[in-house]
Enzyme design. Structure first.
Site, PDB file in Angstrom:
ATOM      1  N   ASP A  43      24.392   1.899  21.520  1.00 22.14           N
ATOM      2  CA  ASP A  43      24.852   2.240  20.277  1.00 22.14           C
ATOM      3  C   ASP A  43      26.385   2.823  20.573  1.00 22.14           C
ATOM      4  OD1 ASP A  43      22.270   1.944  19.395  1.00 22.14           O
ATOM      5  OD2 ASP A  43      22.446   3.868  18.262  1.00 22.14           O
ATOM      6  N   ASP A  44      27.134   2.791  19.683  1.00 22.46           N
ATOM      7  CA  ASP A  44      28.356   3.639  19.538  1.00 22.46           C
ATOM      8  C   ASP A  44      29.679   2.641  20.044  1.00 22.46           C
ATOM      9  OD1 ASP A  44      26.807   5.544  18.501  1.00 22.46           O
ATOM     10  OD2 ASP A  44      27.371   6.877  20.054  1.00 22.46           O
ATOM     11  N   HIS A  90      23.386   4.647  24.932  1.00 20.98           N
ATOM     12  CA  HIS A  90      24.726   4.590  24.446  1.00 20.98           C
ATOM     13  C   HIS A  90      25.775   4.155  25.582  1.00 20.98           C
ATOM     14  CE1 HIS A  90      22.415   7.653  22.073  1.00 20.98           C
ATOM     15  NE2 HIS A  90      23.396   7.319  20.926  1.00 20.98           N
ATOM     16  N   HIS A 131      30.589   6.401  11.826  1.00 20.52           N
ATOM     17  CA  HIS A 131      29.468   7.193  12.228  1.00 20.52           C
ATOM     18  C   HIS A 131      29.058   8.480  11.591  1.00 20.52           C
ATOM     19  CE1 HIS A 131      26.897   8.596  15.789  1.00 20.52           C
ATOM     20  NE2 HIS A 131      26.949   7.268  16.154  1.00 20.52           N
TER      21      HIS A 131
HETATM   22 ZN   LIG Z   1      25.590   6.395  17.183  1.00 21.48          ZN
END
Ligand SMILES: [Zn+2]
Length: 251
Positions: free
Chosen positions: A58-59, A204, A113
Protein backbone atom coordinates in the site's frame (compact mmCIF):
# COMPACT_ATOMS: atom_id res chain seq x y z
CA UNK A 1 -40.97 -15.94 -4.24
CA UNK A 2 -38.27 -15.90 -1.62
CA UNK A 3 -35.70 -13.23 -2.29
CA UNK A 4 -32.17 -14.64 -2.39
CA UNK A 5 -29.86 -13.11 0.17
CA UNK A 6 -27.25 -10.73 -1.12
CA UNK A 7 -24.40 -13.15 -0.70
CA UNK A 8 -26.10 -15.88 -2.69
CA UNK A 9 -27.17 -13.32 -5.23
CA UNK A 10 -23.65 -12.02 -5.72
CA UNK A 11 -22.30 -15.54 -5.90
CA UNK A 12 -24.77 -16.40 -8.62
CA UNK A 13 -23.79 -13.46 -10.77
CA UNK A 14 -21.46 -14.90 -13.35
CA UNK A 15 -21.79 -11.93 -15.66
CA UNK A 16 -23.18 -8.45 -15.48
CA UNK A 17 -25.98 -9.57 -17.76
CA UNK A 18 -27.21 -11.81 -14.95
CA UNK A 19 -27.20 -8.96 -12.46
CA UNK A 20 -29.70 -6.47 -13.81
CA UNK A 21 -30.08 -4.69 -10.46
CA UNK A 22 -26.40 -3.77 -10.32
CA UNK A 23 -25.65 -0.55 -12.19
CA UNK A 24 -23.47 -0.76 -15.27
CA UNK A 25 -20.35 0.47 -13.58
CA UNK A 26 -17.02 -0.96 -14.63
CA UNK A 27 -15.50 -3.41 -14.17
CA UNK A 28 -17.67 -6.44 -13.59
CA UNK A 29 -16.76 -8.59 -10.64
CA UNK A 30 -18.64 -11.57 -9.34
CA UNK A 31 -17.70 -12.61 -5.85
CA UNK A 32 -17.63 -16.40 -5.65
CA UNK A 33 -19.47 -18.06 -2.80
CA UNK A 34 -16.32 -19.46 -1.24
CA UNK A 35 -14.90 -16.02 -0.57
CA UNK A 36 -14.71 -14.83 2.98
CA UNK A 37 -17.05 -11.92 2.69
CA UNK A 38 -19.89 -10.25 4.44
CA UNK A 39 -22.89 -8.32 3.31
CA UNK A 40 -20.68 -5.41 2.31
CA UNK A 41 -18.73 -7.09 -0.51
CA UNK A 42 -15.58 -7.22 1.58
CA UNK A 43 -12.71 -9.62 1.00
CA UNK A 44 -10.28 -10.33 3.83
CA UNK A 45 -8.92 -13.67 2.67
CA UNK A 46 -9.80 -16.49 0.32
CA UNK A 47 -11.12 -19.74 1.72
CA UNK A 48 -8.93 -22.36 0.13
CA UNK A 49 -6.73 -25.30 1.01
CA UNK A 50 -4.30 -24.40 -1.76
CA UNK A 51 -1.09 -22.87 -0.44
CA UNK A 52 -1.56 -19.50 -2.13
CA UNK A 53 -1.16 -16.07 -0.57
CA UNK A 54 -1.33 -12.52 -1.92
CA UNK A 55 1.27 -9.95 -0.94
CA UNK A 56 -0.17 -6.45 -1.10
CA UNK A 57 1.80 -3.21 -0.92
CA UNK A 58 0.00 0.00 0.00
CA UNK A 59 0.68 3.74 -0.24
CA UNK A 60 3.07 3.79 -3.20
CA UNK A 61 4.48 4.26 -5.59
CA UNK A 62 7.68 5.33 -3.84
CA UNK A 63 10.36 6.71 -6.19
CA UNK A 64 13.23 4.71 -4.67
CA UNK A 65 11.70 1.77 -2.79
CA UNK A 66 9.07 0.59 -5.28
CA UNK A 67 11.63 -0.01 -8.07
CA UNK A 68 13.80 -1.92 -5.56
CA UNK A 69 10.84 -4.08 -4.61
CA UNK A 70 9.98 -4.65 -8.27
CA UNK A 71 13.54 -5.88 -8.82
CA UNK A 72 13.14 -8.36 -5.95
CA UNK A 73 9.84 -9.67 -7.31
CA UNK A 74 11.20 -9.89 -10.85
CA UNK A 75 14.27 -11.84 -9.75
CA UNK A 76 11.93 -14.43 -8.21
CA UNK A 77 9.27 -14.42 -10.93
CA UNK A 78 6.59 -13.34 -8.46
CA UNK A 79 3.46 -11.25 -8.83
CA UNK A 80 2.03 -8.93 -6.17
CA UNK A 81 -0.71 -6.33 -5.81
CA UNK A 82 -0.03 -2.62 -5.33
CA UNK A 83 -2.70 -0.40 -3.77
CA UNK A 84 -1.63 2.97 -5.11
CA UNK A 85 -2.46 6.47 -3.91
CA UNK A 86 -3.80 8.58 -6.79
CA UNK A 87 -1.76 11.70 -6.11
CA UNK A 88 1.39 9.56 -6.18
CA UNK A 89 0.34 7.84 -9.43
CA UNK A 90 0.42 11.17 -11.26
CA UNK A 91 3.82 11.99 -9.72
CA UNK A 92 5.54 8.75 -10.73
CA UNK A 93 3.68 7.39 -13.78
CA UNK A 94 6.77 5.56 -15.07
CA UNK A 95 6.89 3.41 -11.95
CA UNK A 96 3.15 2.75 -12.20
CA UNK A 97 3.61 1.65 -15.78
CA UNK A 98 6.47 -0.62 -14.76
CA UNK A 99 4.31 -2.23 -12.06
CA UNK A 100 1.64 -3.04 -14.65
CA UNK A 101 4.11 -4.07 -17.38
CA UNK A 102 5.79 -6.58 -15.07
CA UNK A 103 2.56 -8.44 -14.43
CA UNK A 104 1.54 -7.05 -11.05
CA UNK A 105 -1.94 -5.90 -10.18
CA UNK A 106 -2.82 -2.32 -9.28
CA UNK A 107 -5.64 -1.52 -6.88
CA UNK A 108 -7.23 1.75 -5.79
CA UNK A 109 -6.13 3.21 -2.45
CA UNK A 110 -7.84 6.63 -2.73
CA UNK A 111 -6.46 9.92 -4.02
CA UNK A 112 -5.13 11.52 -0.84
CA UNK A 113 -5.31 8.79 1.82
CA UNK A 114 -7.97 10.38 4.08
CA UNK A 115 -10.11 8.76 6.76
CA UNK A 116 -12.93 7.99 4.35
CA UNK A 117 -15.28 6.86 7.10
CA UNK A 118 -15.65 10.53 8.03
CA UNK A 119 -16.57 11.62 4.51
CA UNK A 120 -19.85 11.66 2.60
CA UNK A 121 -20.50 9.53 -0.47
CA UNK A 122 -19.69 12.27 -2.97
CA UNK A 123 -16.31 12.94 -1.41
CA UNK A 124 -15.58 9.21 -1.14
CA UNK A 125 -16.43 8.61 -4.79
CA UNK A 126 -14.39 11.62 -5.86
CA UNK A 127 -11.33 10.21 -4.03
CA UNK A 128 -11.82 6.85 -5.70
CA UNK A 129 -12.79 8.04 -9.20
CA UNK A 130 -9.83 10.41 -9.48
CA UNK A 131 -7.52 7.53 -8.60
CA UNK A 132 -9.18 5.12 -11.00
CA UNK A 133 -8.85 7.70 -13.78
CA UNK A 134 -5.17 8.29 -12.99
CA UNK A 135 -4.41 4.54 -13.04
CA UNK A 136 -6.45 4.10 -16.21
CA UNK A 137 -4.54 6.89 -17.94
CA UNK A 138 -1.18 5.25 -17.24
CA UNK A 139 -2.00 1.57 -17.61
CA UNK A 140 -5.05 1.46 -19.88
CA UNK A 141 -7.17 -0.32 -17.30
CA UNK A 142 -9.00 0.58 -14.11
CA UNK A 143 -8.39 -1.11 -10.77
CA UNK A 144 -10.86 -3.89 -9.93
CA UNK A 145 -10.62 -3.65 -6.14
CA UNK A 146 -10.40 -0.92 -3.54
CA UNK A 147 -8.49 -0.82 -0.28
CA UNK A 148 -9.55 1.89 2.16
CA UNK A 149 -6.79 3.87 3.90
CA UNK A 150 -6.43 2.64 7.51
CA UNK A 151 -9.18 0.14 6.72
CA UNK A 152 -11.52 2.97 7.73
CA UNK A 153 -14.58 2.35 5.61
CA UNK A 154 -18.04 1.64 6.99
CA UNK A 155 -20.15 -1.29 5.86
CA UNK A 156 -22.56 1.21 4.31
CA UNK A 157 -19.74 2.81 2.34
CA UNK A 158 -18.53 -0.61 1.15
CA UNK A 159 -22.01 -1.46 -0.07
CA UNK A 160 -22.32 1.93 -1.73
CA UNK A 161 -18.98 1.49 -3.53
CA UNK A 162 -19.85 -1.98 -4.74
CA UNK A 163 -23.25 -0.87 -5.96
CA UNK A 164 -22.07 2.32 -7.63
CA UNK A 165 -18.67 1.31 -8.96
CA UNK A 166 -18.68 -2.49 -8.69
CA UNK A 167 -15.50 -2.32 -6.60
CA UNK A 168 -15.20 -4.83 -3.78
CA UNK A 169 -13.33 -3.67 -0.69
CA UNK A 170 -10.20 -5.71 -0.07
CA UNK A 171 -8.82 -5.71 3.47
CA UNK A 172 -6.31 -8.27 4.76
CA UNK A 173 -5.86 -11.27 7.04
CA UNK A 174 -2.20 -10.68 7.94
CA UNK A 175 -1.00 -7.33 9.29
CA UNK A 176 2.69 -7.17 10.24
CA UNK A 177 2.24 -3.58 11.51
CA UNK A 178 5.17 -2.64 9.34
CA UNK A 179 4.21 1.05 9.39
CA UNK A 180 5.42 1.11 13.01
CA UNK A 181 8.87 0.30 11.62
CA UNK A 182 9.65 -2.69 13.83
CA UNK A 183 12.65 -3.69 11.69
CA UNK A 184 12.98 -5.93 8.67
CA UNK A 185 13.40 -9.23 10.52
CA UNK A 186 10.31 -8.62 12.66
CA UNK A 187 8.25 -7.73 9.60
CA UNK A 188 9.36 -10.95 7.89
CA UNK A 189 8.73 -13.04 11.02
CA UNK A 190 5.22 -11.64 11.47
CA UNK A 191 4.28 -12.25 7.83
CA UNK A 192 5.66 -15.79 7.80
CA UNK A 193 4.06 -16.54 11.16
CA UNK A 194 0.64 -15.25 10.10
CA UNK A 195 0.41 -16.73 6.63
CA UNK A 196 -2.23 -19.36 5.94
CA UNK A 197 -3.64 -20.66 2.64
CA UNK A 198 -5.66 -17.86 1.05
CA UNK A 199 -4.11 -15.11 3.17
CA UNK A 200 -4.04 -11.52 2.02
CA UNK A 201 -0.96 -9.86 3.50
CA UNK A 202 -0.84 -6.13 4.18
CA UNK A 203 2.41 -4.16 3.90
CA UNK A 204 3.69 -0.80 2.72
CA UNK A 205 6.43 -0.28 0.12
CA UNK A 206 7.11 3.24 1.35
CA UNK A 207 9.11 1.98 4.35
CA UNK A 208 12.73 0.89 3.94
CA UNK A 209 12.34 -1.79 6.62
CA UNK A 210 9.43 -3.37 4.78
CA UNK A 211 11.25 -3.55 1.47
CA UNK A 212 14.37 -4.84 3.24
CA UNK A 213 12.19 -7.54 4.78
CA UNK A 214 11.02 -8.78 1.40
CA UNK A 215 13.88 -11.03 0.28
CA UNK A 216 13.57 -13.03 3.51
CA UNK A 217 9.78 -12.91 3.42
CA UNK A 218 9.44 -13.96 -0.21
CA UNK A 219 12.02 -16.72 0.11
CA UNK A 220 10.52 -17.83 3.43
CA UNK A 221 7.04 -18.12 1.92
CA UNK A 222 8.52 -20.16 -0.93
CA UNK A 223 10.35 -22.45 1.51
CA UNK A 224 7.07 -23.04 3.34
CA UNK A 225 5.46 -24.13 0.09
CA UNK A 226 3.42 -21.00 -0.56
CA UNK A 227 2.83 -19.63 -4.01
CA UNK A 228 2.34 -15.92 -4.43
CA UNK A 229 -0.52 -14.56 -6.51
CA UNK A 230 -2.17 -11.25 -7.13
CA UNK A 231 -5.50 -10.53 -5.47
CA UNK A 232 -7.27 -11.35 -8.75
CA UNK A 233 -5.33 -14.61 -9.07
CA UNK A 234 -6.11 -15.92 -5.63
CA UNK A 235 -9.73 -14.92 -6.15
CA UNK A 236 -9.81 -17.05 -9.27
CA UNK A 237 -10.44 -14.05 -11.51
CA UNK A 238 -8.62 -13.43 -14.80
CA UNK A 239 -5.25 -11.77 -14.48
CA UNK A 240 -5.73 -8.01 -14.19
CA UNK A 241 -3.63 -7.38 -17.31
CA UNK A 242 -5.70 -9.74 -19.41
CA UNK A 243 -9.09 -8.23 -18.61
CA UNK A 244 -10.98 -6.08 -21.01
CA UNK A 245 -13.12 -3.37 -19.55
CA UNK A 246 -16.10 -1.31 -20.42
CA UNK A 247 -15.78 2.40 -20.02
CA UNK A 248 -16.37 3.51 -16.46
CA UNK A 249 -19.85 4.94 -16.09
CA UNK A 250 -20.10 7.58 -13.43
CA UNK A 251 -23.26 8.25 -11.52
ZN1 LIG B 1 -2.54 3.28 3.17
Amino acid sequence: MKRPDRRAFLAACGAMALCPTLPQAAPMIALPSDIVQNEAATIMAVRTVSPVVAMTFDDGPHPRLTPLLLDMLKARGLRATFYLIGNRVVKWPDIVKRIADEGHEIGNHSWSHPFLSKLGNDAVLSEIDRTTDAIYKVTGRPPVTFRPPYGAFTNKQRQMLYQKRNLPTVLWSVDPQDWRKPGASTVAKRILGGSRPGAIILSHDIHTGTVNAMPGTLDGLHERGYQLGTVSQIMGWPLWQSRSFRRVVKG
